[in-house]
Design a protein around this motif. Structure first.
Motif, PDB file in Angstrom:
ATOM      1  N   ILE A   8      87.083 102.705  77.472  1.00 24.83           N
ATOM      2  CA  ILE A   8      85.863 103.429  77.975  1.00 24.83           C
ATOM      3  C   ILE A   8      86.321 104.143  79.122  1.00 24.83           C
ATOM      4  CG2 ILE A   8      83.425 103.341  78.580  1.00 24.83           C
ATOM      5  CD1 ILE A   8      82.895 100.896  76.680  1.00 24.83           C
ATOM      6  N   GLU A  56      77.083 105.253  70.411  1.00 23.26           N
ATOM      7  CA  GLU A  56      78.403 105.299  69.354  1.00 23.26           C
ATOM      8  C   GLU A  56      79.728 104.816  70.255  1.00 23.26           C
ATOM      9  OE1 GLU A  56      78.852 109.225  67.868  1.00 23.26           O
ATOM     10  OE2 GLU A  56      76.639 109.216  67.122  1.00 23.26           O
ATOM     11  N   LYS A  57      80.068 105.086  71.329  1.00 24.36           N
ATOM     12  CA  LYS A  57      81.225 104.637  72.150  1.00 24.36           C
ATOM     13  C   LYS A  57      81.013 103.343  72.713  1.00 24.36           C
ATOM     14  CE  LYS A  57      82.372 109.275  74.510  1.00 24.36           C
ATOM     15  NZ  LYS A  57      82.401 109.964  75.466  1.00 24.36           N
TER      16      LYS A  57
END
Length: 130
Positions: A8, A56-57
């Motif tokens: 991330i 979504e990530k």
């Protein structure tokens, strides 16, 4: 839920949203948008879209059980700071913590209190090595 910090890489806007969630805890898009709007003009739909993308990530969790969806940070502030600092250290200072510290201390007047805290941190790190 296991923390997903390995891949991330939050953008600046995503970090601003995460900071609101870290500071205030789980909240609605409206609340986050209102907080962001205190420092810059931010449209509700922009904040909503960003938070949907962040969901979504895997950066935020979304509770859809109530009338308003409640978002919470899925990654911790400490882990995110460590990941960002590691990446910054590698790219800007070729992995040298010394160069980073020298640059940081040379860029502004460092207070005696800050210097004392840095000295204590270094002393503690030295003790841990023994």
């Amino acid at each position: 839920m296991a923390e997903k910090t390995t891949h991330i890489k939050p953008t600046e806007s995503e970090l601003e949203i995460l900071q609101v969630l870290w500071q205030h805890g789980p909240n609605t898009v409206r609340f986050v948008n209102d907080e962001l709007s205190k420092s810059k003009e931010t449209g509700y739909t922009t904040t909503l879209k960003l938070m949907q993308i962040m969901h979504e990530k895997g950066m935020v969790n979304r509770d859809e059980s109530g009338r308003s969806h409640i978002y919470s940070a899925a990654i911790t502030e400490t882990a995110t700071q460590k990941q960002l600092l590691d990446r910054f250290l590698d790219t800007a200072f070729r992995g040298s913590a010394l160069k980073l510290v020298m640059q940081a201390l040379g860029n502004k007047k460092t207070s005696q209190q800050d210097l004392n805290e840095i000295r204590n941190l270094l002393d503690n790190l030295k003790k841990e090595e023994k």
